[in-house]
Each structure stands twice: as C-alpha cells, then as structure tokens.
Design a protein around this motif. Structure first.
Motif, short mmCIF file in Angstrom:
data_model
loop_
_atom_site.label_atom_id
_atom_site.label_comp_id
_atom_site.label_asym_id
_atom_site.label_seq_id
_atom_site.Cartn_x
_atom_site.Cartn_y
_atom_site.Cartn_z
N GLY A 361 0.83 -1.20 0.00
CA GLY A 361 0.00 0.00 0.00
C GLY A 361 0.86 1.24 0.00
O GLY A 361 1.52 1.55 0.99
N SER A 362 0.89 1.95 -1.12
CA SER A 362 1.78 3.10 -1.25
C SER A 362 1.39 4.23 -0.31
O SER A 362 0.27 4.26 0.23
N ASP A 363 2.31 5.18 -0.13
CA ASP A 363 2.02 6.34 0.73
C ASP A 363 0.76 7.06 0.28
O ASP A 363 -0.06 7.49 1.11
N GLU A 364 0.61 7.22 -1.04
CA GLU A 364 -0.55 7.95 -1.56
C GLU A 364 -1.86 7.28 -1.15
O GLU A 364 -2.83 7.93 -0.77
N ILE A 365 -1.86 5.95 -1.22
CA ILE A 365 -3.07 5.20 -0.85
C ILE A 365 -3.35 5.34 0.64
O ILE A 365 -4.49 5.58 1.06
N GLN A 366 -2.30 5.19 1.46
CA GLN A 366 -2.50 5.30 2.91
C GLN A 366 -3.05 6.68 3.28
O GLN A 366 -3.93 6.80 4.15
N LYS A 367 -2.54 7.71 2.64
CA LYS A 367 -3.01 9.07 2.93
C LYS A 367 -4.46 9.26 2.50
O LYS A 367 -5.25 9.93 3.18
N ASN A 368 -4.83 8.68 1.36
CA ASN A 368 -6.22 8.77 0.91
C ASN A 368 -7.16 8.04 1.87
O ASN A 368 -8.26 8.52 2.18
N ILE A 369 -6.73 6.87 2.35
CA ILE A 369 -7.54 6.12 3.31
C ILE A 369 -7.77 6.95 4.57
O ILE A 369 -8.90 7.06 5.07
N LEU A 370 -6.71 7.57 5.08
CA LEU A 370 -6.84 8.38 6.28
C LEU A 370 -7.72 9.61 6.03
O LEU A 370 -8.57 9.96 6.87
N ALA A 371 -7.52 10.24 4.88
CA ALA A 371 -8.29 11.45 4.58
C ALA A 371 -9.78 11.15 4.45
O ALA A 371 -10.63 11.87 5.01
N ARG A 373 -11.54 8.00 5.09
CA ARG A 373 -12.23 7.13 6.06
C ARG A 373 -12.14 7.64 7.49
O ARG A 373 -13.04 7.39 8.29
N VAL A 374 -11.06 8.33 7.82
CA VAL A 374 -10.87 8.79 9.20
C VAL A 374 -11.27 10.25 9.36
O VAL A 374 -12.00 10.61 10.28
N LEU A 375 -10.77 11.10 8.47
CA LEU A 375 -11.03 12.53 8.59
C LEU A 375 -12.32 12.97 7.90
O LEU A 375 -12.80 14.08 8.12
N GLY A 376 -12.88 12.10 7.05
CA GLY A 376 -14.12 12.43 6.38
C GLY A 376 -13.99 13.48 5.31
O GLY A 376 -14.97 14.18 4.98
N LEU A 377 -12.81 13.64 4.74
CA LEU A 377 -12.60 14.64 3.70
C LEU A 377 -13.20 14.16 2.38
O LEU A 377 -13.43 12.96 2.17
N PRO A 378 -13.45 15.09 1.45
CA PRO A 378 -14.02 14.70 0.15
C PRO A 378 -13.11 13.73 -0.58
O PRO A 378 -11.88 13.79 -0.46
N ARG A 379 -13.72 12.83 -1.34
CA ARG A 379 -12.94 11.87 -2.09
C ARG A 379 -12.24 12.52 -3.27
O ARG A 379 -12.68 13.52 -3.81
N GLU A 380 -11.11 11.88 -3.65
CA GLU A 380 -10.39 12.32 -4.84
C GLU A 380 -11.24 12.07 -6.07
O GLU A 380 -12.14 11.23 -6.06
N PRO A 381 -10.95 12.78 -7.17
CA PRO A 381 -11.67 12.49 -8.43
C PRO A 381 -11.56 11.02 -8.79
O PRO A 381 -10.54 10.38 -8.55
N SER A 386 -5.18 5.91 -6.98
CA SER A 386 -5.13 5.94 -5.52
C SER A 386 -6.51 6.18 -4.93
O SER A 386 -6.85 5.66 -3.88
N ALA A 387 -7.33 6.98 -5.63
CA ALA A 387 -8.68 7.21 -5.15
C ALA A 387 -9.50 5.94 -5.24
O ALA A 387 -10.29 5.60 -4.36
N GLN A 388 -9.33 5.18 -6.34
CA GLN A 388 -10.06 3.93 -6.50
C GLN A 388 -9.71 2.95 -5.41
O GLN A 388 -10.57 2.29 -4.84
N GLU A 389 -8.42 2.84 -5.10
CA GLU A 389 -8.01 1.89 -4.08
C GLU A 389 -8.47 2.32 -2.70
O GLU A 389 -8.84 1.50 -1.87
N ALA A 390 -8.47 3.62 -2.44
CA ALA A 390 -8.92 4.09 -1.13
C ALA A 390 -10.39 3.76 -0.89
O ALA A 390 -10.82 3.56 0.23
N ARG A 391 -11.18 3.67 -1.97
CA ARG A 391 -12.58 3.30 -1.84
C ARG A 391 -12.77 1.81 -1.62
O ARG A 391 -13.82 1.37 -1.20
N ALA A 392 -11.75 1.01 -1.97
CA ALA A 392 -11.91 -0.44 -1.95
C ALA A 392 -12.15 -0.96 -0.55
O ALA A 392 -11.69 -0.39 0.42
#
Length: 392
Positions: A361-371, A373-381, A386-392
């Motif tokens: 899991g690359s850094d970009e994916i881990q940051k998207n997951i945190l943003a 799933r944890v912080l509730g920030l808007p999803r990437e386009p 990385s946005a697709q994987e963060a949704r997985a």
C-alpha cells in the motif's frame, strides 16, 4: 506491574534461542528478510522446521488448529526476543502469518484439515498472487480470470512482484470468476498449486542483486473446484481480511530489527568520524526518538486499535526506514557509491528501502484512506488509481 507469567515466557523464549542458535544455525544470524530473502534459503528452511518441531510456529493460532493460543502480549514477547537474538528471517511468513489465519476465519473444515498442518510444520511454502502489471496499488482492477471446468478452476492471467514464488509450493490467488464483473465484485480467492504445466515463474532481478520477486504466468492452470476460500465472488472480503493480518504483533519484532540497524549505523558513524558532524549526530538522535515513538504507538494500537492505525503505522515505518537508508549513505560517504562486487549491507538497505513506501500500500493510498475514512474529507476524483483503491 509486570506479569510474572509473561516474564517467565520471555525467559523461555530467550533460553531456547540461546540453546539452538548454535553450530550450523549460528551462521544464519541476521540472514533473510526484505531485500535479502534469497540468502541461505535451504538452511533457513531447516531452521524454520526446527522452530516448528519445538512448537514455535502458529503462536497465535487457536489450539484446536495446532497453534499455541498465546496472548497478544506473549506473541509480542516472542517476536521481540526473536529479533533481539538476530535469528534468521523465517521462510513461510505468508503461509503462517497471513494464509493460516485467513483459512481459520474463512476456510472449510476440509481446507483447514488439508493445509493448516503443513503450514505449521513448514512442509509447504506459500506465496501471494495479488498484484498485476495493471493492478498494483489498484488491487480491485485485477484481470486474472478463473472459470469452472467440471470439478476444476481454470486460471489465466499474470501476477507480478510475487515474493518467493520460485521457491513456493502453493499460491493464493485473487482472480475474477464472474464474467463481465468489475472492481471488487465477482472476485474469488483461490488456492493454486504451483508445480504444474500451466504455470511459469520468472524471477525479477533487483538492484540489490537478489531475485526474491517474480512474475507468475497462468495459462490454463488448474486447481480443484473446492479450493476457493469463502464464497465464490466474495474474494475481495477474504483478500482484505488477509491484509488485515499482515500488520500484527510481528511489527514489534520488525522494530527491534530497526533498532539493531540504527545501533549498527551509530557504530559505523562513530568509527569513521561521521558522528562528529553535528548534523549527522542530530539525524541519528532524531531517528532514535522516532523509533521509540513508533514502538509506543504500535503497543497502543495492539491493545486498542483505532481507525486508520494500520495506515498511520505503514506511513511512519516506511518513511523512517527510507531516511535510515539515506543517512547510511551519508555516513559511508564516497565509499557508499562503490559496488564491489555486490551491494553491501548498507547499500542494500538504501536501495531496497526505496520500495518501502510502495509495497503493502503506497504512501498515496494510505493518505487517501486516512483522509476519506478517518477525517471524512471529500474523495479524490474518480480517475486516479489511488482514489479507486482508497474506496476499496
């Protein structure tokens, strides 16, 4: 207050390792591990089987499946003492630490009876068939396919970066079993024997000189229809559960290994005068403090897992290890640029640690997951992998 039973167990582990890491096995100290898994494989296999004979595999597995049923605290103690003894890396991490718990959670009684004993005894070695050339970080876009043909699955496709496939007996494969499906839907988790005409394994030579990663090609490869773990089409759930087992108590042992690497680098810097540079000394001390913080957070996460804890841990240790490799090159100075005839310990650490922020899991994916799933920030386009994987 220290639990006396845990301290007694620590002494048991330490005494056993002291008594058995001798003779031919003493020469294996420090061998194996990421970037060095090609080292002394057969000798480490013999060591791993000795561990199994004495009940040091499946420590956290339930006793009804042949495990020790140890507490989390005792598992941590074992991994800490194992790392402190500089014992060689074991050869069946993927089988024992990942597939075994997954079979216990999702496998049929027949699958458990067939595979768990040979994982515990280290008679059969396993590798992981997840990543593909077009589906590395974006695991949900796997294109390897499997179709039922009578009482067998027929598998076609390709996996890549498959650790130790050239020395494994079996591979667990995430494959698309529902025609026309996409993303997480229609995937199944299959157990496939590697020794068959429909499978070709090609080692990938690394910058470090080893070839622990492989490409695996499936061309009409076959496995029994009953070797699907979980329900057909529910492979994503099983695959994600397996990844959850990846970052467990063994991370504490990993950090003891990091501590040894840092201590050894301090010795090198002291010996060659690099530590006299205030900047180098400051960087060494910063790494020491960060490592202690990592340990405290790891212990806290084991006791009370928090949302995003796994992603935070992966981000922290991967970047810490890269900085250690970079500092090692600065400590070595110009001699670190020479490869004669092969990369030495510090050069291998520097080169292989470049991958730390990518695999698992690359850094970009881990940051998207945190943003998200944890912080509730808007999803990437939607277009970004990385946005697709963060949704997985």
């Amino acid at each position: 207050m220290t639990d006396t039973s845990d301290e007694k167990f620590r002494l048991e582990v330490r005494s056993w390792l002291d008594a058995h890491l001798v003779g031919e096995f003493a020469a294996l100290r420090g061998l194996g591990g990421p970037g060095r898994d090609h080292q002394a494989h057969e000798e480490r296999l013999a060591w791993n089987r000795l561990l199994a004979e004495h009940g040091w595999t499946g420590l956290g597995w339930p006793t009804e499946y042949g495990g020790r049923g140890l507490s989390i605290a005792q598992q941590v103690i074992f991994h800490e003492e194992y790392a402190r003894s500089d014992a060689p890396a074991t050869v069946n991490h993927l089988g024992e630490q990942l597939l075994g718990p997954t079979l216990i959670a999702f496998g049929t009684p027949e699958q458990k009876e067939r595979f768990l004993p040979t994982i515990l005894s280290v008679e059969e070695l396993w590798c992981q068939g997840y990543s593909e050339p077009g589906a590395g970080s974006d695991l949900a876009s796997v294109s390897t396919r499997a179709r039922l043909d009578g009482d067998e699955w027929v598998v076609d496709g390709q996996k890549i970066w498959t650790s130790m496939a050239h020395l494994s007996d079996w591979i667990f494969v995430l494959a698309r079993t529902e025609a026309g499906s996409s993303r997480q839907a229609g995937l199944s988790f299959l157990l496939v024997p590697l020794d068959q005409p429909g499978i070709e394994v090609r080692p990938i030579e690394q910058l470090t000189g080893g070839s622990e990663f492989n490409e695996v090609f499936f061309t009409g490869a076959r496995t029994s229809a009953d070797l699907v773990v979980g329900e057909v089409g529910d492979g994503w759930k099983v695959a994600m559960a397996l990844l959850g087992f990846e970052r467990g108590v063994s991370t504490l042992g990993q950090q003891v290994g990091f501590q040894r690497e840092l201590g050894d680098l301090v010795s090198v810097a002291t010996g060659n005068g690099a530590a006299d540079d205030p900047l180098v000394a400051s960087r060494l001390e910063r790494l020491r403090i960060e490592l202690e913080v990592m340990r405290v957070n790891a212990l806290r996460s084991l006791g009370s897992p928090a949302a995003g804890a796994e992603s935070i841990a992966k981000l922290v240790w991967a970047n810490w290890h890269q900085r250690l490799g970079e500092l090692a090159m600065d400590v070595l100075g110009p001699s670190g640029l020479l490869l004669e005839p092969d990369a030495d310990r510090w050069q291998r650490l520097f080169l292989f640690s470049r991958a730390d922020t990518i695999y698992g899991g690359s850094d970009e994916i881990q940051k998207n997951i945190l943003a998200e799933r944890v912080l509730g920030l808007p999803r990437e386009p939607k277009g970004s992998p990385s946005a697709q994987e963060a949704r997985a």
